[in-house]
Design a protein around this motif. Structure first.
Motif, PDB file in Angstrom:
ATOM      1  N   THR A  72      71.916  50.877  14.267  1.00 15.52           N
ATOM      2  CA  THR A  72      72.489  49.531  14.183  1.00 15.52           C
ATOM      3  C   THR A  72      71.416  48.467  14.365  1.00 15.52           C
ATOM      4  O   THR A  72      71.344  47.499  13.592  1.00 15.52           O
ATOM      5  N   TYR A  73      70.564  48.640  15.370  1.00 14.26           N
ATOM      6  CA  TYR A  73      69.522  47.646  15.636  1.00 14.26           C
ATOM      7  C   TYR A  73      68.526  47.565  14.484  1.00 14.26           C
ATOM      8  O   TYR A  73      68.116  46.468  14.085  1.00 14.26           O
ATOM      9  N   ILE A  74      68.143  48.721  13.948  1.00 14.07           N
ATOM     10  CA  ILE A  74      67.218  48.730  12.803  1.00 14.07           C
ATOM     11  C   ILE A  74      67.863  48.034  11.607  1.00 14.07           C
ATOM     12  O   ILE A  74      67.237  47.202  10.939  1.00 14.07           O
ATOM     13  N   GLY A  75      69.124  48.372  11.342  1.00 12.11           N
ATOM     14  CA  GLY A  75      69.835  47.747  10.223  1.00 12.11           C
ATOM     15  C   GLY A  75      69.971  46.252  10.395  1.00 12.11           C
ATOM     16  O   GLY A  75      69.769  45.479   9.443  1.00 12.11           O
ATOM     17  N   PHE A  76      70.298  45.806  11.617  1.00 13.73           N
ATOM     18  CA  PHE A  76      70.446  44.373  11.879  1.00 13.73           C
ATOM     19  C   PHE A  76      69.129  43.634  11.627  1.00 13.73           C
ATOM     20  O   PHE A  76      69.103  42.570  11.000  1.00 13.73           O
ATOM     21  N   PHE A  77      68.026  44.199  12.144  1.00 13.29           N
ATOM     22  CA  PHE A  77      66.741  43.503  12.008  1.00 13.29           C
ATOM     23  C   PHE A  77      66.302  43.443  10.549  1.00 13.29           C
ATOM     24  O   PHE A  77      65.872  42.390  10.066  1.00 13.29           O
TER      25      PHE A  77
END
Length: 724
Positions: A72-77
């Motif tokens: 999720t964090y990778i996708g958000f960034f």
């Protein structure tokens, strides 16, 4: 002291309260930490990061949860950074918008967790558009969005570690609550004042309740499966698995039908027998709700002592009927079979607490497996994506539709230079649903919710001018949004609108943003309506023939598996439960699809009436199969087994190949049933089998005719997959 401890337990076991507390901490952190650091603008991306993370939150075992958070964090960034870098270049931004939208939505074909994460990334992309002007450095807003998501992830993970079994218990409680609603709905079929119209309404209501229950069962199965794969020795999970199987067995027995209810109401309209059956079903519905409450509050379930007297009186009434020559023995025997079925449900409810102390026999573990639908490797990923790269895929059509709508919205914003125009894209994204009915409903709720939010938001900004007071309201509105988003969409939209106005007021633009918010919402809703109406329109009536075909095939497979168990003996193997689940899933799909047809303007009214008739008859037929399944045991009589096989072939021929059977099977069935009805054993398994087959053959011609009528698309001159 004891009362205080009891109150404390009720509070910590109250999932809604604990979820609200989690969201209070999350929003309070994003609101007040930047305030005390003197960086008030940070609140905007941090808060939006919490919202996006909350929308992407997935229940899973600990190790998978951590991986989900990292993805999720990778996708958000990556999403936010791409928006920031491409934003100054409209042409490349437009290309990136449409490609990323299609990619993120199609990623949902890989499973629920990927669909949830991809949706969160889409939300982040639009949130980033709204705040591109806030910071000079391109990377600063993406970092703050991810920090907000991490802050929420830390809080949710701590909550998970403190209460690891909470999600399972909550889902299990929902299962029994929905099961109680289903039993209450079933009791309506024993109304002595039933008419043809009220019967159809009761059957439609029962089918819809059944659809809700099946949906919750599927969610429960997913929750259990991910826990079982992580820790096969977890006692709470094992206990929940046993409760889940009990709920499934109760559902099969409750859904079964041993009789034609309309004829039953006419024959016994002046007898107390129907009232007694209705009362027991209502009591069992209440018992399921009590069990739901006890699971939710981690308390022992106490079976209602009134059941004993109710069953005793019902048995006496049945005994009187048996010797009453005014009633045909076929009806009394069917009522005895129904009595046995309700008694079996009572035994399950009475003994459900003992499931807490059951230790599963490893030699019988195969009977307690759940079918794993998770990804098995790259080949599985390729197959699932390939299956959805076709206009026949609902997901593909939705991806193309939403991406075109967002692109049109983006072009409109660029050409008109409308103030706060990216709210148009945000509205279109939130409102657009895979089908016309759901989108139309959200359009109305979104507009009313936004209008209410603007009025309340104006009042808050005017009467609470202090930053501290507004931040408190920001926290409250964020919590209420998450509490209401799946229950009351209009109210949730209102609170999110207030949150947005407060966020904009931190940049000094709160009052000036209110009217553009309403205008942009209306324009975004208009684009969403245009998309769902004209771009790959997914009219559900065009899916009706395929849905009916799948439902009929699944019922035939379910019946085949039941017949096999009469040959080889009863078992709850994985294979049996898969076929049973498939039959009920497709029945729920039919109910869901047909119930929404009333909103679709292009569907022929005559076909609509036939569709509702099919809905009732289809659920009636599966209930007859369920009754056979509820009583399935090894049968040694070769004549009965031969008749079962012959009847199965006739039914499959009629439903799958439109080949109505000759009179031979039905004549043999009537002859055998007549002989058995002369015996004294009212619970003979052979009699139950023959009675259920008689009921199936009675509705078979009409069911086959309706299937054939609805399998033809009256608008087939219009291409089903035409984009406009």
């Amino acid at each position: 002291m004891n009362s205080g401890l009891t109150l404390f337990k009720k509070v910590i076991y109250n999932s809604s309260f604990m979820y609200g507390l989690r969201m209070i901490i999350a929003f309070a952190g994003t609101a007040f930490i930047p305030y005390y650091l003197g960086q008030q603008l940070w609140t905007i991306p941090l808060t939006l990061g919490v919202v996006a993370a909350g929308l992407s939150d997935i229940d899973d075992r600990f190790s998978v949860r951590i991986m989900n958070l990292i993805y999720t964090y990778i996708g958000f960034f990556l999403t936010a950074a791409s928006v920031q870098l491409l934003f100054p270049y409209p042409f490349f931004f437009g290309i990136g918008l449409i490609l990323s939208c299609i990619g993120w939505i199609l990623l949902g074909s890989l499973g629920r967790r990927y669909a949830t994460i991809s949706y969160g990334c889409l939300v982040v992309s639009v949130y980033t558009m709204l705040g591109t002007h806030l910071f000079e450095q391109w990377y600063f807003q993406p970092i703050l969005l991810v920090v907000g998501a991490i802050w929420y992830g830390v809080i949710s993970t701590i909550s998970f570690l403190l209460f690891p079994a909470r999600q399972v218990q909550d889902k299990l409680s929902q299962c029994y609550s929905a099961l109680g609603d289903f039993l209450f709905s079933k009791s309506n079929l024993f109304d002595v004042d039933m008419t043809a119209k009220s019967y159809q309404q009761s059957m439609i209501g029962l089918s819809l309740e059944n659809g809700k229950l099946i949906g919750i069962f599927n969610e429960m199965r997913t929750t259990l499966l991910t826990r079982l794969k992580g820790d096969r020795g977890q006692r709470d999970t094992r206990t929940s698995l046993q409760y889940y199987f009990v709920a499934q067995d109760i559902h099969e027995r409750a859904d079964s039908s041993h009789i034609d209810y309309q004829k039953l109401a006419k024959i016994f309209e002046h007898s107390d027998i129907l009232f007694r059956f209705q009362r027991i079903l209502s009591l069992q519905g209440k018992a399921c709700e009590d069990l739901s409450e006890s699971i939710l509050n981690r308390q022992n379930y106490h079976h209602n002592p009134r059941f004993q007297q109710a069953f005793s009186n019902l048995r006496k009434s049945l005994e009187k009927l048996k010797y009453n020559t005014n009633y045909d023995s076929i009806w009394t025997n069917a009522l005895f079979a129904l009595f046995d079925n309700l008694k079996s449900i009572d035994v399950q409810l009475r003994n459900v607490e003992t499931e807490r102390h059951i230790k599963l026999d490893k030699s019988k573990y195969i009977e307690n497996q759940l079918k794993d639908d998770d990804l098995k490797g790259w080949d599985d990923i390729f197959i699932r994506v390939k299956q959805n790269l076709s206009p026949e895929s609902v997901l593909f059509r939705h991806a193309i539709r939403v991406s075109i709508v967002l692109l049109i919205g983006y072009i409109f914003v660029q050409l008109s230079n409308i103030e706060y125009g990216y709210w148009i894209l945000l509205t279109a994204l939130f409102v657009s649903q895979p089908n016309f009915n759901a989108t139309k409903r959200r359009l109305r709720l979104r507009i009313w919710g936004t209008l209410a939010g603007i009025i309340l938001g104006y009042a808050i900004l005017y009467f609470v001018p202090s930053i501290e007071g507004q931040l408190i309201f920001l926290v409250i509105c964020g919590v209420l949004f998450f509490e209401l988003r799946s229950k009351q969409y209009a109210q949730a939209t209102a609170f999110m609108t207030i949150l947005a106005l407060i966020n904009f007021n931190l940049d000094g633009l709160g009052f000036s943003a209110a009217l553009p918010r309403l205008i942009d919402t209306i324009i975004g809703c208009a684009f969403a309506w245009f998309g769902v109406t004209f771009i790959f329109p997914d009219w559900k009536f065009r899916r009706l023939p395929r849905t009916i075909k799948r439902a009929i095939e699944a019922q035939c497979n379910y019946l085949t598996e039941v017949v096999q168990q009469y040959h080889y003996g009863r078992n709850n193997s994985l294979n049996y439960r898969v076929f049973r689940r498939a039959a009920h899933n497709t029945d729920a799909d039919v109910a869901s699809l047909i119930s929404t047809l009333v909103t679709e303007p292009e569907f022929d009214p005559m076909q609509k009436n036939l569709a509702f008739e099919f809905l009732c008859l289809n659920h009636t037929f599966i209930s007859y199969i369920a009754a056979l399944g509820a009583h399935r045991n090894l049968i040694s009589d070769p004549e009965v087994l031969t008749l079962l096989d012959q009847a199965l072939n006739d039914i499959k021929g009629a439903l799958l190949h439109d080949q109505m059977p000759g009179p031979h099977t039905q004549d043999l069935l009537k002859s055998m049933l007549k002989q058995l009805n002369q015996s004294d054993d009212p619970s003979s398994e052979a009699r139950i089998i023959l009675q259920q087959l008689s009921l199936m053959f009675a509705v078979l011609p009409q069911l086959s005719t309706l299937k054939q009528s609805l399998s033809h698309d009256p608008n087939d001159q219009i291409s089903e997959f035409s984009p406009v």
